[in-house]
Design an enzyme around this catalytic site. Sequence first.
Site, PDB file in Angstrom:
ATOM      1  N   HIS A  20      -9.817   0.678   4.652  1.00 18.83           N
ATOM      2  CA  HIS A  20      -8.515   0.900   5.290  1.00 18.83           C
ATOM      3  C   HIS A  20      -8.694   1.834   6.493  1.00 18.83           C
ATOM      4  CE1 HIS A  20      -4.450   2.371   5.975  1.00 18.83           C
ATOM      5  NE2 HIS A  20      -4.045   1.247   5.416  1.00 18.83           N
TER       6      HIS A  20
ATOM      7  N   SER B  70       2.949  -1.888  10.417  1.00 14.63           N
ATOM      8  CA  SER B  70       4.382  -1.756  10.711  1.00 14.63           C
ATOM      9  C   SER B  70       5.194  -3.000  10.372  1.00 14.63           C
ATOM     10  CB  SER B  70       4.596  -1.331  12.170  1.00 14.63           C
ATOM     11  OG  SER B  70       4.042  -0.042  12.378  1.00 14.63           O
TER      12      SER B  70
ATOM     13  N   LYS C 281       0.012   4.196  -0.358  1.00 13.51           N
ATOM     14  CA  LYS C 281      -0.710   5.356   0.211  1.00 13.51           C
ATOM     15  C   LYS C 281      -0.449   6.608  -0.650  1.00 13.51           C
ATOM     16  CE  LYS C 281       0.103   3.424   4.777  1.00 13.51           C
ATOM     17  NZ  LYS C 281      -0.240   3.523   6.171  1.00 13.51           N
TER      18      LYS C 281
ATOM     19  N   GLU D 176      -5.614  -5.311  10.316  1.00 16.06           N
ATOM     20  CA  GLU D 176      -4.714  -4.171  10.470  1.00 16.06           C
ATOM     21  C   GLU D 176      -5.107  -3.374  11.713  1.00 16.06           C
ATOM     22  OE1 GLU D 176      -2.580  -3.177   6.560  1.00 16.06           O
ATOM     23  OE2 GLU D 176      -4.308  -1.878   6.740  1.00 16.06           O
TER      24      GLU D 176
ATOM     25  N   GLY E  28       2.726  -1.037   4.354  1.00 17.28           N
ATOM     26  CA  GLY E  28       2.582   0.373   4.006  1.00 17.28           C
ATOM     27  C   GLY E  28       3.943   1.019   3.823  1.00 17.28           C
ATOM     28  N   GLY E  29       4.392   1.734   4.849  1.00 20.41           N
ATOM     29  CA  GLY E  29       5.635   2.519   4.774  1.00 20.41           C
ATOM     30  C   GLY E  29       6.817   1.776   4.173  1.00 20.41           C
TER      31      GLY E  29
ATOM     32  N   ASN F 149       0.865  -1.184   0.000  1.00 14.13           N
ATOM     33  CA  ASN F 149       0.000   0.000   0.000  1.00 14.13           C
ATOM     34  C   ASN F 149       0.900   1.231   0.000  1.00 14.13           C
ATOM     35  OD1 ASN F 149      -1.855   1.991   0.392  1.00 14.13           O
ATOM     36  ND2 ASN F 149      -2.387   1.429   2.496  1.00 14.13           N
TER      37      ASN F 149
HETATM   38  C1  PEP Z   1      -1.164   0.065   5.773  1.00  8.66           C
HETATM   39  O1  PEP Z   1      -1.370   1.259   5.678  1.00  8.66           O
HETATM   40  O2  PEP Z   1      -1.914  -0.759   5.210  1.00  8.66           O
HETATM   41  C2  PEP Z   1      -0.012  -0.359   6.561  1.00  8.66           C
HETATM   42  C3  PEP Z   1       0.092  -1.611   6.885  1.00  8.66           C
HETATM   43  O3  PEP Z   1       0.863   0.633   6.906  1.00  8.66           O
HETATM   44  P1  PEP Z   1       2.271   0.476   7.669  1.00  8.66           P
HETATM   45  O4  PEP Z   1       2.943  -0.762   7.139  1.00  8.66           O
HETATM   46  O5  PEP Z   1       3.022   1.705   7.336  1.00  8.66           O
HETATM   47  O6  PEP Z   1       1.965   0.337   9.118  1.00  8.66           O
END
Ligand code: PEP
Length: 256
Positions: free
Chosen positions: A98, A213, A13, A170, A234-235, A11
Site C-alpha cells: 500500500h 478517493s 486503515k 492506487e 479508504g476514507g 481499507n
Molecule cells: C486506500 O488507502 O487504499 C485508499 C484508496 O484511500 P482513499 O479512498 O481514502 O483515497
Amino acid sequence: MKKKQIYIFANWKMYLDYDESNIFANRFSNVVKEISKEINVVVFPEALSLYTVGQVLGDVGVGVGAQNVYWLDKGGYTGEISAKMYKDAGCKYSLVGHSERRHIFNETNQEVRKKLEAILSKKMIPVLCVGETAKERKTGKADKIIEIQLRSALSGLTLNAKKEIIIAYEPVWAIGTGQACDADEAERMHALIAKIVKKMAIKANFKILYGGSVDSGNVSAYLIKKTINGVLVGGASAKFESWYKILKTAEKLNKK
Ligand code: PEP
C-alpha cells in the site's frame, strides 16, 4: 450467463478503533443481505479488531483481510505480525505494498516481494497495490513506475491459473486527497497493468481494482469500465453512510 464479480474492498486503515470497528461490523452485518453474492466484499480492519470483525462478518459472507504482514512466521521481530498469524486469525486476504507503507514507512519493492510471497505461501489472496507519485506522473514516468513495481513483485512466481491475485491501481496522489483519478485514465492504467502482467506470462487469475478517493458520488464511473473489476476504498469505507451508498450503487449496476 454468469454475472461478472464486482470487488468492493474497504481499507479501514487506522480510522476506526476496536470499538468503532466492531460497532461498524455489527451494523453492516444487518444490511449485508441487501447485497448480491456477485459483489465480493472484503474489509481490512486494524489488527486488534480483525478477529472479532471477522467473526461477525464471516457469518454473512464478507471477507476480512490484513492491511500489512511480516514475511517470517515467528521470531524476534518486535511489533510485527506475520502472514501466518493473520491467516490463523481468519484472514483470507492481505493488502501488500500500500502506498502508505511504501511512502510513510519506506517499504521497498524487495520487501513488498517478500511479503507477497509470504501471503501466497499461506494460501491467502494478495491485494498488491501499485501506483505512481504526483511527481512521477508529471514527469511522464507513471507507466514505467507501475511496470517496475509489478515486475519486482511478480516476476518468476510459479502459480496456476486458479490462483487469485488482485492488483489495486492506487495512484499515490489520489489516496486520501479527494482528487480521484479520472475514470478514463484509470481505465488506461488498468489496461496497461493487464498488458504488463500478460507479458510476464504468470499463470494466475488476475483482477484489477481502482483505489484513490473513491466515494459514493464517483464509484459508478469506475465500476462501469470494462477493465476495472472493482474498487479499493479508504476514507469513504470507514463512514457507514458512504460505505452503504457505495455498496448500493454497486448493487444497482449488478442488477442492470
Ligand atoms: C486506500 O488507502 O487504499 C485508499 C484508496 O484511500 P482513499 O479512498 O481514502 O483515497
